[in-house]
Every structure is written in C-alpha cells, then in structure tokens.
Design a protein around this motif. Structure first.
Motif, PDB file in Angstrom:
ATOM      1  N   GLY A 287       0.800  -1.221   0.000  1.00  0.00           N
ATOM      2  CA  GLY A 287       0.000   0.000   0.000  1.00  0.00           C
ATOM      3  C   GLY A 287       0.834   1.273   0.000  1.00  0.00           C
ATOM      4  O   GLY A 287       0.364   2.330   0.418  1.00  0.00           O
ATOM      5  N   ALA A 288       2.085   1.186  -0.477  1.00  0.00           N
ATOM      6  CA  ALA A 288       2.937   2.369  -0.470  1.00  0.00           C
ATOM      7  C   ALA A 288       2.425   3.436  -1.419  1.00  0.00           C
ATOM      8  O   ALA A 288       1.881   3.125  -2.471  1.00  0.00           O
ATOM      9  N   LYS A 289       2.609   4.702  -1.046  1.00  0.00           N
ATOM     10  CA  LYS A 289       2.368   5.817  -1.960  1.00  0.00           C
ATOM     11  C   LYS A 289       3.641   5.935  -2.796  1.00  0.00           C
ATOM     12  O   LYS A 289       4.714   6.201  -2.277  1.00  0.00           O
ATOM     13  N   MET A 290       3.505   5.704  -4.098  1.00  0.00           N
ATOM     14  CA  MET A 290       4.675   5.662  -4.977  1.00  0.00           C
ATOM     15  C   MET A 290       4.885   7.026  -5.627  1.00  0.00           C
ATOM     16  O   MET A 290       3.920   7.732  -5.943  1.00  0.00           O
ATOM     17  N   VAL A 291       6.162   7.390  -5.807  1.00  0.00           N
ATOM     18  CA  VAL A 291       6.489   8.660  -6.469  1.00  0.00           C
ATOM     19  C   VAL A 291       7.649   8.437  -7.433  1.00  0.00           C
ATOM     20  O   VAL A 291       8.386   7.456  -7.307  1.00  0.00           O
ATOM     21  N   ASP A 292       7.819   9.391  -8.347  1.00  0.00           N
ATOM     22  CA  ASP A 292       8.984   9.341  -9.222  1.00  0.00           C
ATOM     23  C   ASP A 292      10.174   9.946  -8.492  1.00  0.00           C
ATOM     24  O   ASP A 292      10.084  11.032  -7.943  1.00  0.00           O
ATOM     25  N   PHE A 293      11.293   9.234  -8.495  1.00  0.00           N
ATOM     26  CA  PHE A 293      12.515   9.762  -7.906  1.00  0.00           C
ATOM     27  C   PHE A 293      13.650   9.520  -8.887  1.00  0.00           C
ATOM     28  O   PHE A 293      14.085   8.384  -9.054  1.00  0.00           O
ATOM     29  N   ASN A 294      14.091  10.586  -9.562  1.00  0.00           N
ATOM     30  CA  ASN A 294      15.163  10.456 -10.561  1.00  0.00           C
ATOM     31  C   ASN A 294      14.893   9.335 -11.560  1.00  0.00           C
ATOM     32  O   ASN A 294      15.789   8.563 -11.901  1.00  0.00           O
ATOM     33  N   GLY A 295      13.655   9.210 -11.988  1.00  0.00           N
ATOM     34  CA  GLY A 295      13.302   8.210 -12.987  1.00  0.00           C
ATOM     35  C   GLY A 295      12.938   6.844 -12.418  1.00  0.00           C
ATOM     36  O   GLY A 295      12.569   5.943 -13.165  1.00  0.00           O
ATOM     37  N   TRP A 296      13.036   6.687 -11.115  1.00  0.00           N
ATOM     38  CA  TRP A 296      12.670   5.424 -10.459  1.00  0.00           C
ATOM     39  C   TRP A 296      11.329   5.603  -9.751  1.00  0.00           C
ATOM     40  O   TRP A 296      11.087   6.621  -9.124  1.00  0.00           O
ATOM     41  N   GLU A 297      10.462   4.570  -9.837  1.00  0.00           N
ATOM     42  CA  GLU A 297       9.203   4.595  -9.083  1.00  0.00           C
ATOM     43  C   GLU A 297       9.478   4.043  -7.690  1.00  0.00           C
ATOM     44  O   GLU A 297       9.706   2.844  -7.532  1.00  0.00           O
ATOM     45  N   MET A 298       9.471   4.926  -6.706  1.00  0.00           N
ATOM     46  CA  MET A 298       9.899   4.529  -5.359  1.00  0.00           C
ATOM     47  C   MET A 298       8.807   4.798  -4.345  1.00  0.00           C
ATOM     48  O   MET A 298       7.964   5.672  -4.541  1.00  0.00           O
ATOM     49  N   PRO A 299       8.834   4.089  -3.209  1.00  0.00           N
ATOM     50  CA  PRO A 299       7.841   4.343  -2.165  1.00  0.00           C
ATOM     51  C   PRO A 299       8.159   5.616  -1.391  1.00  0.00           C
ATOM     52  O   PRO A 299       9.253   5.752  -0.854  1.00  0.00           O
ATOM     53  N   LEU A 300       7.231   6.552  -1.348  1.00  0.00           N
ATOM     54  CA  LEU A 300       7.420   7.756  -0.543  1.00  0.00           C
ATOM     55  C   LEU A 300       7.139   7.424   0.924  1.00  0.00           C
ATOM     56  O   LEU A 300       7.860   7.806   1.820  1.00  0.00           O
ATOM     57  N   TYR A 301       6.037   6.707   1.155  1.00  0.00           N
ATOM     58  CA  TYR A 301       5.745   6.200   2.492  1.00  0.00           C
ATOM     59  C   TYR A 301       4.798   5.026   2.380  1.00  0.00           C
ATOM     60  O   TYR A 301       4.172   4.828   1.338  1.00  0.00           O
ATOM     61  N   TYR A 302       4.715   4.242   3.471  1.00  0.00           N
ATOM     62  CA  TYR A 302       3.793   3.122   3.549  1.00  0.00           C
ATOM     63  C   TYR A 302       2.671   3.479   4.513  1.00  0.00           C
ATOM     64  O   TYR A 302       1.508   3.510   4.156  1.00  0.00           O
ATOM     65  N   SER A 303       3.065   3.771   5.785  1.00  0.00           N
ATOM     66  CA  SER A 303       2.036   4.098   6.784  1.00  0.00           C
ATOM     67  C   SER A 303       2.003   5.598   7.084  1.00  0.00           C
ATOM     68  O   SER A 303       1.030   6.121   7.586  1.00  0.00           O
ATOM     69  N   GLY A 304       3.087   6.289   6.776  1.00  0.00           N
ATOM     70  CA  GLY A 304       3.147   7.720   7.087  1.00  0.00           C
ATOM     71  C   GLY A 304       4.587   8.091   7.398  1.00  0.00           C
ATOM     72  O   GLY A 304       5.310   7.303   8.016  1.00  0.00           O
ATOM     73  N   ILE A 305       5.004   9.282   6.972  1.00  0.00           N
ATOM     74  CA  ILE A 305       6.410   9.667   7.092  1.00  0.00           C
ATOM     75  C   ILE A 305       6.844   9.763   8.547  1.00  0.00           C
ATOM     76  O   ILE A 305       7.883   9.220   8.950  1.00  0.00           O
ATOM     77  N   ILE A 306       6.030  10.438   9.370  1.00  0.00           N
ATOM     78  CA  ILE A 306       6.446  10.631  10.768  1.00  0.00           C
ATOM     79  C   ILE A 306       6.479   9.295  11.501  1.00  0.00           C
ATOM     80  O   ILE A 306       7.408   9.002  12.252  1.00  0.00           O
TER      81      ILE A 306
END
Lengths: 128, 352
Positions: free
Chosen positions: B13-32
């Motif tokens: 259930g990760a929120k995915m984002v683009d990072f330098n051309g890679w699809e990476m998880p920004l967070y799963y449950s929450g950043i904090i």
C-alpha cells in the motif's frame, strides 16, 4: 462516501450552509489523506475578506505546503483558532471539528457553482 | 524504472512517487510514523535505485584522481565517504568507496550515476546498479535483526566496515553504514535475490518491530542527522569546505579540482552550512530566504518537521559573518518572517 449535506470544490474544500448567507469551510478526507502527516496550518483573521478561488490560508505536511482556497467571495467572520493545536481532528472529524473558517457570502448564487457529494465522489474517490 | 521490490511496495500500500526516474515508495504508513520507527526500533529500506559501480584494481589511480578522500588509506573490508569534484572544486556527487580485496566498489546517488561514470572516464568500470540489489536496515534493533538472520558475527562488524555472509546459499555483503544517524546496515546481493532477502528480513524483523520505510522518512532522518543531500546541500556551485566536509578532502594527493580546493582551504568560506531550529511548526523549505533584521543572509537548502525534537528544522548556507552560534535569524515563510535559532549539526545524535 462524502457527506450529502455539503458542497465541494475541485481543490478539496467542503462547504456547509450555516444560514442564509453564512457558510463554514474545511477540507475533505481525500485532501487530508493526500497530504500525509499534517504539521502546520495558517489561517486568516476575523474580518479578512476572501474571493472565490483565492487562497485564505495554507496547510503544511512534511512533504508539501498547499493553499487552502476559498469556495466563495465574502468576509471571514470566524476562524477555528483551536485547530492549529489539534491538527489530528483533520483525520478523525474533518467535516465538523475540522472546520476552518466561516464566511459571510457576498453572493449566495456562488454556491450553485460547487459540486455536490456525488460529483465530488465521482472525481475524487479512492479508486481514481 | 522499477526496482525488483516494486510489486512488494505496491502490495504494502505504499504511496509511490517518481525519484530520478525510479518509481519509489514515498511512504507506507506515514512519514512521521516511519521516522519514529527507525529511531525506536528498525526500518527496512529499498535502495536498489542507488548507483553502484565496480572499479577494478588496475583503475585505482583513476579512482584516486577522481575523488577527494585518500584511496591509499582505505583498507580492505572498509568503506569511506568521499566526494567527486569538477575542475573548479564544485561537487559532482558524494559517494561511499568500499575496498574489497584489491578492487573497489563505489556507491553514488541515483541521480548522479552518469555523472560519476563520466568522471571515472574508464571503460572497464562496471555499472552494477541493475545487477545488484541493495537494502538497508537501520535503527537500534538492526543488529539484533541481522544477527537472527546471518549469525552473531554481524555484531563484530565495525562502523564503516563490511563483511560477507551467506543466506540460503547466496552471498550477501553487509556493511555497517547508513543515512539515518542510527546504527544500521546496508546489504548488497544479486538483484534476483531481492525479494527473498526483503521477505526474510521482514519475517525475522517482525519480532523487533521492523517496518518498511520510504523515501519521505529517509529524508527526514538524514536531515535530523545533519547529513547532506546532493541537489540540496551539495551541487556544482558548492565546495566541500563550505559544506563542512573538509575532513574528506586529502590535499596531499593530486585529484581533479585540487588546485581550486587548495585555494578554498586557505581562505575562510564566504558562506557556511548551518542548522536552524524553531519552536513554530511552519517548515522552512528549500529556497526560502534567511534574514538578520531586514538583510538577507542566506538560503534554506532542506527543511522539515523533526519528530525527535518536535520542532521545525532546516539547513541553510549562511554568510560567514552571520554564522556565530546563538544568533537569532528569521526565515521568510510565505508571508511571514519566522524566528529561527542557529545551531550546530547534527540536530539529533543517537543514544550511545
């Protein structure tokens, strides 16, 4: 999924009619979910005026700061000054305790331009 | 591009984002929440996007020429932090260099892979980025977790040292390195083993509270630990001395950019990287200006909410004259000037 008695904007504010020409405004659970961990909110002062589509404040999460946009034109009559110290209510009760400002409408017809819960749901449900 | 763990992130259930051309998880449950898990237990990170380059022994001289730290003092089984600079002494990337037998292994930022390969200028270095997986386990419980999986020899790996272990017949290189300010390890192995190693760690780590952690918390953790991020605290316009990284520059050897850096080392830098802290929760974001009274004296390079301090923190380059500790400064955050206090880095130090 979204309360039927409210109206909605494309930028995820909800609007509740409180009287003939007064509305309360907040943000939807979709917006709160998108923001992630909310750490800060900037709200205006009583007596400030605001225009439809103009920012009345800002909300900040770890990753981003986003404008809060006014759905209508008018004068801000009330600000939820307790919200800044209780940001968790945006998760638990975004449509009641999570209210942000009240606006005295210059033009009640502006409410007709807003989406109802079915239209908002169609555009912004979890599946979209 | 996707790492071998992409499906796992989506499944969690990760929120995915683009990072330098890679699809990476920004967070799963929450950043904090993820940040706090790393500080109190342990987090597991997908780092398969990081650039990894094999430099054979015969290219040691070129590696020495391309980096600021002294390759000759790097011993087998150890890693060191270093910088790749251009002719003008500006930073192309910050890297880790490992010495493995007679060969070398460079770990660089995902976004600088091409730039570092070009700087090395050699045909027989090998880009291992897509051939090797990389996973980190960071946090006070990381040693316990890895000991469960690999045996108690994990405990004897020193900081910035590495060793080889076997897991189900596969070789795993484990280094005691990281980007969070906590005790932790980075694991390197064949890319095909990524999923099984992640799953094995998650399974064993469950007893210790291990949670997956995304790039969002990776950023807040390194910021609290006062560690620079390329593109924010480091870029071609910054020299290592301004960034407080003079300890990683060996002026006794020839290297690209040395002439410029000798000059910089003899002068006081015009600006210096400092920390800023505020009780107010508005976040000082990259690009926001720093003021002393009405004079602009610096600019924020990174900022966030610090869960460890429960304050807003930021890093900024501040003009030398305004760098003295205790000076009250202000950051222009949208319409308001918010007071911030200058502080030394790091903001957070792990419990020893």
């Amino acid at each position: 999924m979204y309360p039927d008695d409210l109206k909605y904007t494309e930028s995820h504010e909800w609007v509740r009619k409180e009287g003939d020409d007064v509305v309360s405004v907040g943000i939807t659970e979709f917006a709160v979910e998108e923001l992630g961990d909310v750490v800060f909110i900037e709200l205006p002062e009583d007596g400030d005026t605001t225009g439809k589509g103009s920012p009345f404040g800002a909300i900040e999460s770890v990753k981003a700061v986003v404008d809060l946009n006014s759905p209508v034109t008018g004068e801000i009559t009330d600000v939820n000054s307790e919200l800044a110290d209780n940001l968790e209510v945006l998760n638990s009760d975004p449509y009641n305790e999570g209210w942000m400002i009240r606006i005295k409408l210059d033009d009640p017809d502006e409410l007709d331009d807003l989406m109802d819960s079915a239209e908002y749901s169609e555009q912004f449900s979890e599946d979209n | 591009m996707r790492t071998p763990l992409y499906d796992i992130h989506v499944g969690l259930g990760a929120k995915m984002v683009d990072f330098n051309g890679w699809e990476m998880p920004l967070y799963y449950s929450g950043i904090i929440k993820e940040h706090q898990t790393v500080r109190s237990a342990a987090g597991i990170f997908d780092l398969c996007h990081m650039a990894r380059i094999h430099v054979p022994a015969e290219n040691m001289d070129q590696l020495q020429y391309c980096t600021t730290n002294d390759i000759k003092s790097l011993k087998n089984g150890r890693a060191h932090y270093s910088l790749v600079c251009d002719n003008l002494g500006g930073v192309i990337d910050d890297i880790l260099v490992y010495k493995n037998g007679k060969d070398y292994f460079v770990v660089a930022n995902a976004g600088n892979r091409e730039a570092v390969l070009n700087a090395l200028e050699e045909d027989n270095v090998t880009d291992l980025t897509e051939k090797k997986g990389m996973i980190a386990v960071q946090g006070p419980k990381s040693e316990d977790i890895l000991c469960e999986l690999f045996g108690k020899d994990i405990a004897s790996i020193n900081s910035y040292a590495f060793s080889f272990f076997s897991l189900c017949g596969d070789e795993v290189m484990v280094s005691r390195t990281g980007y969070t300010g906590e005790d932790g390890f980075e694991l390197y192995f064949d890319a095909g083993k990524c999923q099984s190693i992640w799953e094995a760690l998650m399974e064993r780590g469950a007893n210790w509270g291990l949670q997956p952690v995304g790039l969002g918390a990776r950023d807040t953790l390194r910021l609290e630990a006062g560690m620079p991020l390329y593109g924010h605290e480091l870029d071609l316009t910054i020299d290592p001395f301004e960034a407080g990284l003079g300890n990683f520059v060996c002026l006794d050897k020839p290297f690209r950019g040395r002439e410029a850096l000798v000059k910089y080392s003899q002068e006081k830098p015009m600006k210096q990287l400092k920390g800023l802290v505020s009780e107010q929760k508005a976040i000082p974001r990259e690009g926001y200006k720093v003021f002393r009274n009405d004079q602009c004296v610096g600019e924020i390079t990174s900022g966030s909410y610090s869960p460890a301090l429960d304050k807003s923190i930021g890093m900024a380059y501040i003009e030398q004259d305004f760098c003295r500790k205790g000076k009250e400064l202000e950051v222009q955050i949208r319409k308001r000037k918010i007071p911030f206090k200058l502080t030394e880095l790091p903001f957070y130090k792990k419990e020893e």
